[in-house]
Design an enzyme around this catalytic site. Sequence first.
Site, PDB file in Angstrom:
ATOM      1  CE  LYS A   7     -61.615-111.219 -53.972  1.00 33.65           C
ATOM      2  NZ  LYS A   7     -60.382-110.753 -53.352  1.00 33.65           N
ATOM      3  N   GLY A  10     -59.985-106.384 -50.976  1.00 35.10           N
ATOM      4  CA  GLY A  10     -60.343-105.170 -50.269  1.00 35.10           C
ATOM      5  C   GLY A  10     -59.185-104.226 -50.054  1.00 35.10           C
ATOM      6  N   GLY A  41     -62.318-106.536 -46.921  1.00 31.94           N
ATOM      7  CA  GLY A  41     -61.883-106.890 -45.571  1.00 31.94           C
ATOM      8  C   GLY A  41     -61.528-105.718 -44.675  1.00 31.94           C
ATOM      9  CG  ASP A 159     -59.313-114.714 -53.034  1.00 28.45           C
ATOM     10  OD1 ASP A 159     -59.422-113.633 -53.648  1.00 28.45           O
ATOM     11  OD2 ASP A 159     -58.520-114.876 -52.085  1.00 28.45           O
ATOM     12  CE  LYS A 214     -51.396-109.751 -52.510  1.00 27.23           C
ATOM     13  NZ  LYS A 214     -51.035-109.686 -51.091  1.00 27.23           N
TER      14      LYS A 214
END
Length: 257
Positions: A7, A10, A41, A159, A214
């Site tokens: 993943k 952005g 994002g 995510d 995160k």
Amino acid sequence: MDIVVLKCGGSVLEELKDDFFGSLRELIENGHYPVIVHGGGPAINRMLDFFEVEASFRDGLRVTCEKTMEIVELVLAGEVNRKLCALLAKHGFKPIGLNGSDGACLEGDFIDQSALGYVGEISSVNAGLIKMLLENGYIPVITPIATAKDGSKLNVNGDYAAASIAKALNADRCAFVTNVDGIMVNGKIKAEMTDQEIEASIGDGNIYGGMIPKVKSALAAMHAGIQKVMIISGKKQFYKNNSWQGTAIAAKERVLK
């Protein structure tokens, strides 16, 4: 098939270094099959500003009206996905860009249409399509956009999309690519952490700022059923000599690497 879902947020997409692509190549050479899920994002925010559409969030999710959804898809599928695929091709890979809403790749449900608009969660993943591409040597590069039962496009948190895709593919590992080497506690990168250790470190302030979302995303992936979850760097080697670099996260004490 040893599948690894990566993943890429952005913000880190604009900071990927040659070492990242070197690790990706070594990953493939060692028999792993990477799937990339990306966000976007910062690019979405820039386009919303350009069209003078106000951005708002609720519980970490982007409130998505019909106009915002159009912009989200325009940016993710038309800009970010294209750029990432071009970057992968430049480094010698065979990427295939997939808008999650194409070919029933990702199907989803509204989370709360009255409060969030066109925001959804994934209910179904076309694992057969993704595996077909992997078997033919391609790297699927997927946008977190799903299709609802009524045909609407849904903006899905990247995510959560990565975790859902990893689970549907029975992936060996789900790794969150960031601009840091891993989780740092007391000035040192932790090779492994349990969910209890992470929560304690957030509580005592050792994990703070931008690292909190995160690690919470990584924990959400673990709680979704992914047994091997990691936070890795997009700016340095994350895989070298058949060994992962970064922080492995588990629900209990165990060696993941």
